[in-house]
Design an enzyme around this catalytic site. Structure first.
Site, PDB file in Angstrom:
ATOM      1  N   ASP A 173       9.280   2.751  -0.038  1.00 40.15           N
ATOM      2  CA  ASP A 173       8.213   3.399   0.722  1.00 40.15           C
ATOM      3  C   ASP A 173       8.420   3.049   2.190  1.00 40.15           C
ATOM      4  O   ASP A 173       8.061   1.957   2.637  1.00 40.15           O
ATOM      5  CB  ASP A 173       6.846   2.919   0.223  1.00 40.15           C
ATOM      6  CG  ASP A 173       5.703   3.571   0.993  1.00 40.15           C
ATOM      7  OD1 ASP A 173       5.966   4.221   2.035  1.00 40.15           O
ATOM      8  OD2 ASP A 173       4.552   3.413   0.558  1.00 40.15           O
TER       9      ASP A 173
ATOM     10  N   LYS B 220       4.005   9.216   8.794  1.00 38.27           N
ATOM     11  CA  LYS B 220       3.761   8.629  10.123  1.00 38.27           C
ATOM     12  C   LYS B 220       4.747   9.100  11.200  1.00 38.27           C
ATOM     13  O   LYS B 220       4.608  10.210  11.694  1.00 38.27           O
ATOM     14  CB  LYS B 220       3.671   7.109   9.977  1.00 38.27           C
ATOM     15  CG  LYS B 220       2.457   6.778   9.082  1.00 38.27           C
ATOM     16  CD  LYS B 220       2.100   5.345   8.894  1.00 38.27           C
ATOM     17  CE  LYS B 220       0.803   5.265   8.085  1.00 38.27           C
ATOM     18  NZ  LYS B 220       0.744   4.254   7.068  1.00 38.27           N
TER      19      LYS B 220
ATOM     20  N   TYR C 157       0.860  -1.191   0.000  1.00 36.00           N
ATOM     21  CA  TYR C 157       0.000   0.000   0.000  1.00 36.00           C
ATOM     22  C   TYR C 157       0.889   1.231   0.000  1.00 36.00           C
ATOM     23  O   TYR C 157       1.845   1.313   0.779  1.00 36.00           O
ATOM     24  CB  TYR C 157      -0.886   0.007   1.243  1.00 36.00           C
ATOM     25  CG  TYR C 157      -1.797   1.212   1.348  1.00 36.00           C
ATOM     26  CD1 TYR C 157      -2.844   1.394   0.438  1.00 36.00           C
ATOM     27  CD2 TYR C 157      -1.628   2.157   2.358  1.00 36.00           C
ATOM     28  CE1 TYR C 157      -3.680   2.500   0.539  1.00 36.00           C
ATOM     29  CE2 TYR C 157      -2.469   3.258   2.467  1.00 36.00           C
ATOM     30  CZ  TYR C 157      -3.498   3.419   1.549  1.00 36.00           C
ATOM     31  OH  TYR C 157      -4.325   4.509   1.659  1.00 36.00           O
TER      32      TYR C 157
HETATM   33  C1  PLP Z   1       0.189   4.719   5.632  1.00 35.78           C
HETATM   34  C2  PLP Z   1       1.002   4.447   4.445  1.00 35.78           C
HETATM   35  C3  PLP Z   1       0.983   5.278   3.316  1.00 35.78           C
HETATM   36  C4  PLP Z   1       0.022   6.425   3.190  1.00 35.78           C
HETATM   37  O1  PLP Z   1       0.261   7.439   4.116  1.00 35.78           O
HETATM   38  P1  PLP Z   1      -0.927   8.479   4.447  1.00 35.78           P
HETATM   39  O2  PLP Z   1      -0.277   9.440   5.386  1.00 35.78           O
HETATM   40  O3  PLP Z   1      -2.025   7.686   5.022  1.00 35.78           O
HETATM   41  O4  PLP Z   1      -1.302   9.132   3.161  1.00 35.78           O
HETATM   42  C5  PLP Z   1       1.845   5.014   2.294  1.00 35.78           C
HETATM   43  N1  PLP Z   1       2.698   3.969   2.345  1.00 35.78           N
HETATM   44  C6  PLP Z   1       2.750   3.143   3.407  1.00 35.78           C
HETATM   45  C7  PLP Z   1       3.723   2.024   3.428  1.00 35.78           C
HETATM   46  C8  PLP Z   1       1.884   3.343   4.481  1.00 35.78           C
HETATM   47  O5  PLP Z   1       1.917   2.486   5.497  1.00 35.78           O
END
Ligand code: PLP
Length: 432
Positions: free
Chosen positions: A242, A270, A147
Site C-alpha cells: 500500500d 494521494k 491503515y
Molecule cells: C490515505 C491512505 C489510504 C486511503 O486513501 P483514501 O484516498 O483516503 O481513501 C490508504 N492507505 C494508506 C497507506 C493511506 O495513507
C-alpha cells in the site's frame, strides 16, 4: 480559553455540526484528538494555508500527502484549468489515461499494468479482490496500525482516524467481513512465519504499508519486508504494497524503490492525483489481466480516469519525474531534522523524532525509542502532543491534529518556513 480556529471557523463549525455528523467529512479533521475547534481553510498556496479568519499557517499536512510540490502549483493548476475547459468527464477512454499509465509504469518498474479508481480506499479494496480472484483463496494478512482506507475487510486494527478515535473495529462491519483477515504485529517476522506455516495455503495476499505512516511514522526493521516477500513467494500468495502515502513521495518508484523490494501489486493515491480524488493500483501483468473486461474480477468506476484528475496527476508526476525534487526534498528534510533535534535538545525534550525523506513524525514519548509497532505508538502521551499541536497552531504552524499521523514537507518549503517553524517550536516546547 478557546483553542483552534478563530471566530469565523467557530461559526462555520457550529453550522457544519447541524448538517454533517461531527461537522466534518473525514473524522480526523474534527480535532477530537487534540481538542478545540477545527480551522476552516479558504485557500492554499505553496507551503501555506490561509484560514477563514485571514490567518496564515506553514502547512505540514499537505492535504495528507498529495501536495508534494506545494499547494496550487502553477503547472498543476494550469493543467486542470485546461482540462476543465475541454469537458469535465467523458465516460470513455481518453489520451491522458494512456499517458499517465505509461508514466506510472516507467516510474515504478514492478507495475506493468495499471487501473485508475477514485481513492486510496478503492485501490486497496480492489487489490484484495484481485488477489483473491487470482489465487482462488480467501485469506488476507494485514498488520496492526496499518491503515488501508475504510473498506470493511481492512477496518480491523487500522491506524489513522480509526486509531485516533480508539475504535479500531468500526460498528457496521460484520464479523463475516473480517473473518478472513488475519492481523499480525508489524515488524514481527516470526509471527508472519508462524501464520504461514499453519495457514499459508489459504492466504491470497499480504497487504502492508512498507513504511507505515498511519500510526505515526514507523520504519521497517531490516529483513522484515524481505521475509514477507519470501513467505508470499513460497506459498503462492501475493505481496501487496500500500503505497498510497509513500508512492511518488519518497522516490519516483516509491518506498519499494528505496527498500529494493518488488511487490506483486501496489496501491496508489494521494500524490498521484495532484490534489484531486484519484487512486490507482497496478503490478504484474498476468495478475492485472484478471480484471474485467479481460478477466473475471469485476472492478469499475463512472468517474475513474477522470480527465481533470488525470491532468493534475500527469502534471505533478511529470514534474516529479524530471526534476531534482527528491534530492531537494531530502535536503530540506535533513535541515528540518537538524532544526528539530537542536530545538528538542535545548528544550530538554527527549522525545524520538523519525524522518524518511519528506515525511516525519515527533513521537511524544519522553525518553522512548522510535515506535516499531502499534503497541508502542499507543504509549505516546497524546496530551503532550495536543499541547504541542495547539502551541504550534497558535504561532501559525499547522501540524496534523493527531499524534498518529505523519507530517509532510513539500518542495515549496524552504529556509523561511523552517525559520518560522523553529520559532514556533521553541515557544510550543516551552508551553507543552
Ligand atoms: C490515505 C491512505 C489510504 C486511503 O486513501 P483514501 O484516498 O483516503 O481513501 C490508504 N492507505 C494508506 C497507506 C493511506 O495513507
Amino acid at each position: 480559553m478557546s483553542l483552534g480556529g478563530g471566530k469565523r471557523s467557530g461559526k462555520l463549525f457550529e453550522q457544519a455540526k447541524r448538517v454533517t455528523p461531527g461537522g466534518v467529512h473525514s473524522p480526523v479533521r474534527a480535532f477530537r484528538a487534540v481538542g478545540g475547534t477545527p480551522v476552516f481553510m479558504v485557500s492554499a498556496k505553496g507551503a501555506y494555508l490561509r484560514d477563514a479568519d485571514g490567518k496564515s499557517y506553514v502547512d505540514f499536512v499537505g492535504s495528507w500527502g498529495p501536495a508534494i510540490l506545494g499547494h496550487a502549483h502553477p503547472a498543476v493548476t494550469r493543467a486542470v484549468q485546461k482540462a476543465a475547459a475541454k469537458g469535465l468527464s467523458f465516460g470513455t477512454p481518453h489520451e491522458g489515461e494512456v499517458e499517465l499509465s505509461r508514466l506510472i509504469c516507467r516510474m515504478v518498474p514492478s507495475v506493468k499494468k495499471v487501473r485508475f479508481c477514485n481513492s486510496g480506499t478503492e485501490a486497496t479494496m480492489s487489490c484484495l479482490r484481485l488477489a483473491r480472484g487470482f489465487t482462488g483463496r480467501n485469506g488476507i494478512v494485514k498488520f496492526s496500525g496499518c491503515y488501508h482506507g475504510h473498506s470493511d475487510a481492512l477496518l480491523v486494527a487500522a491506524g489513522s482516524g480509526a486509531l485516533t478515535l480508539g475504535r479500531p473495529d468500526s460498528a457496521g462491519v460484520t464479523p463475516g467481513a473480517v473473518e478472513d483477515t488475519h492481523v499480525l504485529p508489524f515488524n514481527d517476522s516470526g509471527a508472519a512465519e508462524r501464520l504461514f506455516a499453519r495457514r499459508g495455503a489459504e492466504i491470497a495476499a499480504v497487504l502492508v504499508e512498507p513504511i507505515p505512516a498511519n500510526a505515526g511514522l514507523i520504519l521497517p526493521i531490516p529483513g522484515f519486508l524481505e521475509k514477507l516477500r519470501d513467505l508470499t513467494g513460497k506459498h503462492g500468495s501475493l505481496l501487496i504494497f500500500d503505497e498510497v502515502m509513500t508512492g511518488f513521495r519518497l522516490a519516483p518508484g516509491g518506498a519499494q524503490q528505496i527498500l529494493a523490494i518488488r511487490p506483486d501489486l501496489s496501491a496508489f493515491g494521494k500524490v498521484i492525483g495532484g490534489g484531486l480524488p484519484v487512486g490507482a493500483f497496478g503490478g504484474r501483468a498476468e495478475v492485472m489481466d484478471h480484471l474485467a473486461p479481460e478477466g473475471p474480477v469485476y472492478q469499475a468506476g463512472t468517474l475513474s480516469g477522470n480527465p481533470m484528475a488525470v491532468a493534475a496527476g500527469l502534471a505533478q508526476l511529470r514534474a516529479l519525474a524530471k526534476g531534482n525534487i527528491y534530492r531537494d526534498l531530502e535536503r530540506t528534510g535533513a535541515a528540518l531534522e537538524k532544526m528539530f533535534r537542536e530545538e528538542l535538545g535545548s528544550a530538554g525534550w527527549k522525545d524520538p523524532f523519525v524522518r524518511v525523506g519528506s515525511m516525519f513524525c515527533l513521537f511524544c514519548r519522553p525518553g522512548g525509542e522510535p515506535v516499531r509497532k502499534l503497541e508502542e505508538a499507543r504509549k505516546c502521551d497524546t496530551g503532550r502532543y495536543a499541547r504541542l499541536f495547539h502551541g504550534l497552531l497558535e504561532k501559525g504552524v499547522y501540524f496534523p491534529p493527531s499524534q498518529f499521523e505523519t507530517c509532510f514537507l513539500s518542495a515549496a518549503h524552504g529556509e523561511k518556513e523552517l525559520e518560522i517553524t523553529r520559532k514556533a517550536l521553541r515557544e510550543a516546547f516551552r508551553q507543552a
